[in-house]
Write a protein that holds these residues in place. Structure first.
Motif, PDB file in Angstrom:
ATOM      1  N   ARG A 143       0.833  -1.216   0.000  1.00 58.81           N
ATOM      2  CA  ARG A 143       0.000   0.000   0.000  1.00 58.81           C
ATOM      3  C   ARG A 143       0.861   1.257   0.000  1.00 58.81           C
ATOM      4  N   ILE A 144       2.015   1.185   0.658  1.00 62.09           N
ATOM      5  CA  ILE A 144       2.937   2.324   0.644  1.00 62.09           C
ATOM      6  C   ILE A 144       3.444   2.548  -0.788  1.00 62.09           C
ATOM      7  N   ALA A 146       1.974   1.693  -3.541  1.00 60.24           N
ATOM      8  CA  ALA A 146       0.874   2.195  -4.365  1.00 60.24           C
ATOM      9  C   ALA A 146       0.671   3.692  -4.135  1.00 60.24           C
ATOM     10  N   ASP A 147       0.702   4.119  -2.886  1.00 57.49           N
ATOM     11  CA  ASP A 147       0.521   5.548  -2.580  1.00 57.49           C
ATOM     12  C   ASP A 147       1.681   6.374  -3.135  1.00 57.49           C
ATOM     13  N   ALA A 148       2.883   5.822  -3.073  1.00 63.26           N
ATOM     14  CA  ALA A 148       4.054   6.532  -3.596  1.00 63.26           C
ATOM     15  C   ALA A 148       3.934   6.661  -5.119  1.00 63.26           C
ATOM     16  N   ALA A 150       1.281   6.712  -6.818  1.00 66.59           N
ATOM     17  CA  ALA A 150       0.174   7.620  -7.154  1.00 66.59           C
ATOM     18  C   ALA A 150       0.504   9.066  -6.771  1.00 66.59           C
ATOM     19  N   LYS A 152       0.861  10.202  -3.813  1.00 69.42           N
ATOM     20  CA  LYS A 152       0.215  10.598  -2.543  1.00 69.42           C
ATOM     21  C   LYS A 152       1.178  10.541  -1.372  1.00 69.42           C
ATOM     22  N   LEU A 153       2.336   9.938  -1.578  1.00 72.74           N
ATOM     23  CA  LEU A 153       3.289   9.748  -0.484  1.00 72.74           C
ATOM     24  C   LEU A 153       4.705   9.961  -1.020  1.00 72.74           C
ATOM     25  N   TYR A 166       0.312   2.215   8.064  1.00 68.87           N
ATOM     26  CA  TYR A 166      -0.194   1.327   7.013  1.00 68.87           C
ATOM     27  C   TYR A 166      -0.443  -0.094   7.516  1.00 68.87           C
TER      28      TYR A 166
END
Ligand code: IPE
Ligand code: IPE
Ligand code: MG
Length: 233
Positions: A143-144, A146-148, A150, A152-153, A166
């Motif tokens: 999930r980290i 994926a957020d990176a 995108a 978002k992170l 997370y």
């Protein structure tokens, strides 16, 4: 007595309990389910805020299908039979693990009980089901990533505090006390991240026999511990 806020238990020994009595393993699991209700009541009485119980690991799927089926059936039965009373007692039910991988009936009963009890606040009963510590860490990493990806992170900002957000239950404090019944000196993939500074307590008592006296012994042992967190004495 100093009471742990969060107690986690590896409920082991149901099979041995049954074998000692010449009963099928499923009878041990049934007795184990009764020990869950008893343990919850005792924890609540002592003012424990969170009780996390290891009920089914990501490795437990390797067991014979009949045993897995019996365990899943017991979960549904337990939730159906005990939720009204738990609700009256203010128990908030939660779960950690890959609940999407549970059989439909178990997942539905579990998620219904979780949402129905979401407003309760006396004690949190956190059931680890289809749970693995490595799976939890891998799921967090996924999930980290994926957020990176995108945007978002910021990957450069991923530290322990960000990583912990997370995990499956980021709002729960780490366990203070981890109890394992039936004598095995291992974690068996339970709460690998969260138990970094948890006090460990192993008893030879088999889970279906874990009663008030056993719980009190574990709490008394915890009360006498000197928790240092890497600091000096
Ligand atoms: C723990 O008891 C219950 C679960 C793993 C679900 P076991 O079934 O592991 O009992 P033993 O270790 O064989 O005695
Ligand atoms: C740990 O017990 C898992 C649960 C209590 C749910 P196991 O009986 O599966 O662990 P091992 O195989 O002895 O390590
Ligand atoms: Mg076992």
């Amino acid at each position: 007595m100093k009471i742990p806020r969060h107690v986690a238990i590896i409920m082991d020994g149901n099979g041995r309990w049954a074998e000692q009595r010449g009963l099928p393993r499923s009878a041990g699991h049934r007795a184990g389910a009764d020990a869950v209700s008893r343990g919850l009541a005792i924890a609540q009485e002592f003012g424990v805020e969170i009780l996390t119980l290891y009920a089914f690991s990501t490795e437990n799927w390797k067991r014979p299908a009949a045993e897995v089926g019996a365990l899943m059936g017991l979960l549904v039965e337990f939730l159906t039979a005990k939720m009204p009373e738990m609700h009256r007692n203010g128990v908030r039910l939660r779960t950690v693990g890959r609940s999407s991988g549970l059989p439909e009936a178990a997942r539905t009963a579990l998620l219904n009980a979780v949402s129905a009890s979401a407003g309760n606040g006396t004690i949190t009963l956190n059931l680890a089901l289809n749970y693995g510590g490595r799976a939890e860490i891998a799921d967090a990493a996924s999930r980290i990533a994926a957020d990176a990806a995108a945007g978002k992170l910021d990957p450069g900002k991923v530290d322990e505090a960000v990583f912990a957000k997370y995990l499956y239950a980021p709002d729960l404090p780490d366990p203070d006390l981890l109890i394992r019944t039936s004598g095995e000196m291992r974690l068996s993939n339970f709460l690998l991240w969260e138990s970094a500074y948890t006090e460990l307590y192993v008893t030879d008592c088999l889970w279906p026999d874990f009663d008030r006296a056993e719980f009190e012994k574990a709490l008394a042992s915890y009360a006498g511990r000197d928790r240092r967190f890497g600091n000096h004495a």
